[in-house]
Design a protein around this motif. Structure first.
Motif, PDB file in Angstrom:
ATOM      1  N   UNK A 116       0.725  -1.209  -0.094  1.00 17.19           N
ATOM      2  CA  UNK A 116       0.394  -0.059   0.056  1.00 17.19           C
ATOM      3  C   UNK A 116       0.409   0.694   0.259  1.00 17.19           C
ATOM      4  N   UNK A 117       2.050   1.010   0.650  1.00 16.41           N
ATOM      5  CA  UNK A 117       3.029   2.475   0.313  1.00 16.41           C
ATOM      6  C   UNK A 117       3.460   2.397  -1.053  1.00 16.41           C
ATOM      7  N   UNK A 118       3.772   1.064  -1.888  1.00 12.92           N
ATOM      8  CA  UNK A 118       3.917   1.555  -3.054  1.00 12.92           C
ATOM      9  C   UNK A 118       3.161   2.251  -3.909  1.00 12.92           C
ATOM     10  N   UNK A 119       1.973   2.068  -3.688  1.00 12.78           N
ATOM     11  CA  UNK A 119       0.399   2.666  -3.951  1.00 12.78           C
ATOM     12  C   UNK A 119       0.653   4.064  -4.062  1.00 12.78           C
ATOM     13  N   UNK A 120       0.854   4.499  -3.016  1.00 10.87           N
ATOM     14  CA  UNK A 120       1.310   5.852  -1.838  1.00 10.87           C
ATOM     15  C   UNK A 120       2.063   7.176  -3.165  1.00 10.87           C
ATOM     16  N   UNK A 121       2.894   5.669  -3.710  1.00 10.74           N
ATOM     17  CA  UNK A 121       4.370   6.570  -3.936  1.00 10.74           C
ATOM     18  C   UNK A 121       3.866   6.436  -5.401  1.00 10.74           C
ATOM     19  N   UNK A 122       3.214   5.638  -6.001  1.00  9.61           N
ATOM     20  CA  UNK A 122       2.519   5.915  -8.039  1.00  9.61           C
ATOM     21  C   UNK A 122       1.850   6.805  -7.934  1.00  9.61           C
ATOM     22  N   UNK A 123       0.698   6.971  -6.751  1.00  5.62           N
ATOM     23  CA  UNK A 123      -0.224   7.725  -6.676  1.00  5.62           C
ATOM     24  C   UNK A 123       0.214   9.128  -7.104  1.00  5.62           C
ATOM     25  N   UNK A 124       1.769   9.720  -5.410  1.00  4.43           N
ATOM     26  CA  UNK A 124       2.168  10.582  -5.859  1.00  4.43           C
ATOM     27  C   UNK A 124       2.609  10.733  -7.181  1.00  4.43           C
TER      28      UNK A 124
END
Length: 213
Positions: A32-40
């Protein structure tokens, strides 16, 4: 740039399925952290560069990719749990449901009256698929921390859809949405802490044993 954005959205959907198929909580937190980076990263690919865009990008990455996963990881370490042992629905059926929901998201998105510039992008199907996969995690897992992760994935799906409306959303609305998310995480952290302290477990199904004296 749009093709690269679509590739990142495909990665977001693959991460959804990975989280549905794993029992390891720390792995799910990293996912979910990787998802957050992608969304950023995504806003910088679909909007012209500006100082405001750069600040929003950094804020999203720090909040979704660093701070929130760090707090949840701390809760996992304090509760001394590693895996989601007995979900309400098994991992393979949940993974299959996630794959079906992802496919149906594309079918549903094709039927929506989207603007011409949005019709060929993956933002809408990716947002619907992420929202549904987050809902699956939220409803099929017993551990409170897993349910917090499901809530985060659902919020990520809403955020992906909101990227198409960024030009119509003022800064305060964006900040308010992020504040709501942070408040929700802190509240869930307090709940998790009290459950773990009182019952030596964060299995939410055990709360059904509570009775009024």
């Amino acid at each position: 740039m749009s093709s690269f954005a679509d590739q990142l959205l495909v990665l977001v959907m693959l991460i959804n399925l990975i989280m549905l198929g794993t029992s390891r909580l720390m792995f799910s937190i990293r996912a979910v952290a990787a998802q957050g980076v992608i969304l950023g990263i995504l806003p910088g690919l679909i909007h012209p560069f500006s100082g405001h865009l750069a600040s929003i990008t950094v804020g999203i990455i720090l909040a979704k990719g660093v701070a929130i996963p760090y707090f949840i990881g701390g809760a996992v370490r304090k509760a001394q749990i590693r895996r989601e042992v007995e979900p309400f629905i098994g991992y393979v059926p949940t993974l299959l449901l996630g794959a079906v929901f992802t496919a149906l998201s594309f079918v549903f998105a094709e039927r929506l009256p989207l603007a011409p510039e949005h019709r060929d992008l993956l933002f809408v199907p990716a947002s619907i698929a992420t929202l549904l996969c987050g809902f699956l995690i939220l409803t099929t897992r017993r551990k409170a921390i897993s349910q917090v992760i499901g809530y985060l994935v659902m919020e990520n799906g809403i955020f992906v859809f909101g990227l198409l409306l960024t030009e119509a959303m003022p800064v305060m609305v964006e900040a308010g949405a992020l504040l709501d998310l942070l408040v929700g995480i802190f509240v869930m952290g307090i709940v998790i802490n009290h459950i773990s302290r009182e019952f030596s477990s964060i299995d939410t199904s055990r709360l059904r044993a509570l009775k009024e004296e």
